[in-house]
Write a protein that holds these residues in place. Sequence first.
Motif, short mmCIF file in Angstrom:
data_model
loop_
_atom_site.label_atom_id
_atom_site.label_comp_id
_atom_site.label_asym_id
_atom_site.label_seq_id
_atom_site.Cartn_x
_atom_site.Cartn_y
_atom_site.Cartn_z
N ALA A 1 34.39 71.06 23.99
CA ALA A 1 35.11 71.60 25.14
C ALA A 1 34.34 71.36 26.43
CB ALA A 1 35.37 73.09 24.95
N ALA A 2 33.03 71.59 26.38
CA ALA A 2 32.20 71.39 27.57
C ALA A 2 32.22 69.94 28.03
CB ALA A 2 30.76 71.84 27.28
N VAL A 3 32.12 69.03 27.07
CA VAL A 3 32.12 67.59 27.39
C VAL A 3 33.46 67.18 28.00
CG1 VAL A 3 32.17 65.32 26.29
CG2 VAL A 3 30.33 66.93 25.75
N SER A 4 34.54 67.83 27.55
CA SER A 4 35.87 67.47 28.08
C SER A 4 36.06 67.96 29.51
CB SER A 4 36.97 68.07 27.18
OG SER A 4 37.08 69.47 27.36
N LEU A 5 35.25 68.94 29.92
CA LEU A 5 35.43 69.55 31.23
C LEU A 5 34.39 69.16 32.27
CD1 LEU A 5 36.31 73.18 30.06
CD2 LEU A 5 37.87 71.60 31.23
N ALA A 6 33.21 68.71 31.84
CA ALA A 6 32.10 68.52 32.78
C ALA A 6 31.46 67.14 32.63
CB ALA A 6 31.05 69.60 32.59
N GLU A 7 30.87 66.67 33.71
CA GLU A 7 30.19 65.38 33.70
C GLU A 7 28.85 65.47 32.97
OE1 GLU A 7 29.91 63.79 37.67
OE2 GLU A 7 31.86 64.62 38.20
N VAL A 8 28.16 66.60 33.12
CA VAL A 8 26.86 66.83 32.48
C VAL A 8 26.91 68.20 31.83
CG1 VAL A 8 24.35 66.98 32.82
CG2 VAL A 8 25.72 65.47 34.29
N VAL A 9 26.35 68.31 30.61
CA VAL A 9 26.39 69.56 29.86
C VAL A 9 24.98 69.97 29.44
CG1 VAL A 9 27.25 70.73 27.79
CG2 VAL A 9 28.70 69.06 28.98
N TYR A 10 24.60 71.20 29.78
CA TYR A 10 23.37 71.82 29.28
C TYR A 10 23.77 72.76 28.16
CZ TYR A 10 20.86 70.11 33.40
OH TYR A 10 20.27 69.31 34.36
N THR A 11 23.17 72.60 26.97
CA THR A 11 23.64 73.32 25.79
C THR A 11 22.46 73.74 24.92
OG1 THR A 11 25.19 73.15 23.92
CG2 THR A 11 23.98 71.15 24.51
N ILE A 12 22.58 74.91 24.29
CA ILE A 12 21.52 75.47 23.45
C ILE A 12 21.99 75.47 21.99
CG2 ILE A 12 20.10 77.51 22.98
CD1 ILE A 12 20.67 78.37 25.91
N HIS A 13 21.11 74.98 21.09
CA HIS A 13 21.43 74.95 19.66
C HIS A 13 20.17 75.25 18.85
CE1 HIS A 13 25.39 72.96 20.32
NE2 HIS A 13 24.76 72.48 21.37
N LYS A 14 20.36 75.65 17.61
CA LYS A 14 19.23 75.88 16.72
C LYS A 14 18.49 74.57 16.50
CE LYS A 14 19.56 78.73 13.25
NZ LYS A 14 20.02 79.40 12.00
N LEU A 15 17.17 74.63 16.54
CA LEU A 15 16.35 73.42 16.46
C LEU A 15 16.62 72.61 15.18
CD1 LEU A 15 14.21 71.69 17.82
CD2 LEU A 15 12.46 73.13 16.75
N PRO A 16 16.80 73.23 14.01
CA PRO A 16 17.05 72.42 12.81
C PRO A 16 18.33 71.58 12.88
CG PRO A 16 16.35 74.62 12.18
CD PRO A 16 16.61 74.66 13.66
N THR A 17 19.23 71.88 13.82
CA THR A 17 20.47 71.11 13.93
C THR A 17 20.36 69.94 14.90
OG1 THR A 17 21.44 72.42 15.76
CG2 THR A 17 21.77 73.25 13.51
N LEU A 18 19.18 69.70 15.43
CA LEU A 18 19.02 68.69 16.49
C LEU A 18 19.54 67.33 16.06
CD1 LEU A 18 18.02 67.54 19.16
CD2 LEU A 18 15.71 67.48 18.20
N ASP A 19 19.13 66.84 14.89
CA ASP A 19 19.56 65.50 14.46
C ASP A 19 21.07 65.45 14.30
OD1 ASP A 19 16.96 64.61 14.50
OD2 ASP A 19 16.65 64.86 12.34
N TYR A 20 21.64 66.51 13.76
CA TYR A 20 23.09 66.54 13.57
C TYR A 20 23.82 66.54 14.91
CZ TYR A 20 27.73 68.41 12.63
OH TYR A 20 29.08 68.60 12.60
N VAL A 21 23.38 67.39 15.83
CA VAL A 21 24.03 67.44 17.14
C VAL A 21 23.90 66.10 17.85
CG1 VAL A 21 24.02 68.55 19.41
CG2 VAL A 21 23.70 69.94 17.35
N ARG A 22 22.74 65.46 17.74
CA ARG A 22 22.56 64.16 18.39
C ARG A 22 23.52 63.12 17.80
NH1 ARG A 22 17.05 63.48 19.04
NH2 ARG A 22 17.21 63.61 21.30
N ARG A 23 23.68 63.14 16.48
CA ARG A 23 24.61 62.17 15.86
C ARG A 23 26.04 62.41 16.34
NH1 ARG A 23 21.67 63.28 11.13
NH2 ARG A 23 23.34 64.62 10.35
N VAL A 24 26.43 63.67 16.44
CA VAL A 24 27.78 63.99 16.94
C VAL A 24 27.95 63.47 18.36
CG1 VAL A 24 29.32 65.85 17.63
CG2 VAL A 24 28.13 65.98 15.43
N VAL A 25 26.99 63.77 19.21
CA VAL A 25 27.07 63.36 20.62
C VAL A 25 27.10 61.84 20.74
CG1 VAL A 25 25.77 63.32 22.79
CG2 VAL A 25 26.03 65.47 21.53
N GLU A 26 26.25 61.16 19.99
CA GLU A 26 26.25 59.70 20.04
C GLU A 26 27.55 59.12 19.48
OE1 GLU A 26 22.64 58.61 18.05
OE2 GLU A 26 21.39 59.05 19.82
N GLY A 27 28.14 59.83 18.50
CA GLY A 27 29.44 59.40 17.98
C GLY A 27 30.54 59.48 19.02
#
Length: 204
Positions: free
Chosen positions: A139-165
């Motif tokens: 939702a944030a990506v659909s609304l804003a040019e730049v997004v600052y977001t907080i996530h649990k550290l163990p999910t970093l690789d997963y979140v990065r893969r989603v974002v790169e996808g």
Amino acid sequence: MFRSKKELERFVEGMAVFRRPKQRLEQYPTDAHVVAAAVWDAYMRGLLDTVIDLGCGTGRFAIAAAAMGARLVLCLDVDPEALEVAKREAESRGLLDKIDIVAGDAARPPLRGRFRVAFQNPPFGIWSGRGVDIAFLAAAVSLAEVVYTIHKLPTLDYVRRVVEGWGLRLDVLDVATLNIKPVFPHHRKRLHKVEVFLGVVWKD
């Protein structure tokens, strides 16, 4: 407007927190250090123009951004009680004229238009349902040019893969350990420590 990130952090620390936090919404105060790190970075990059705080809770990101000179800030949350706290906090600091407060689901925002930057501390999905953090991020990506977001550290690789996808880039701005005080019945420790990362999503 504050002259240093430390001054901004102290300002955020002085804000009110949830009066009756709701477990199903995973309502914890967003760490003042992380809020200051995100808002100060956006300020230094000249991004604080139009701002949205998704799942704003008591408005820490929104009020900090307004205090640092954002032209327009929208504060969106599903919880009316949290929005009342955010409204009072903004009003007590003379910033309510810069902040629009809207009730709605941040994972499915009832909004149109574009913002220069979004800030969010989404639920981690422990009580609010698996995948809610990614729904917030989409939702944030659909609304804003730049997004600052907080996530649990163990999910970093997963979140990065989603974002790169999505064809975007994720940079890690900060890593922090949150010290969460006991607020819900299942909390047994004096402090519950959670490692998180503060990420910035860019549209290259």
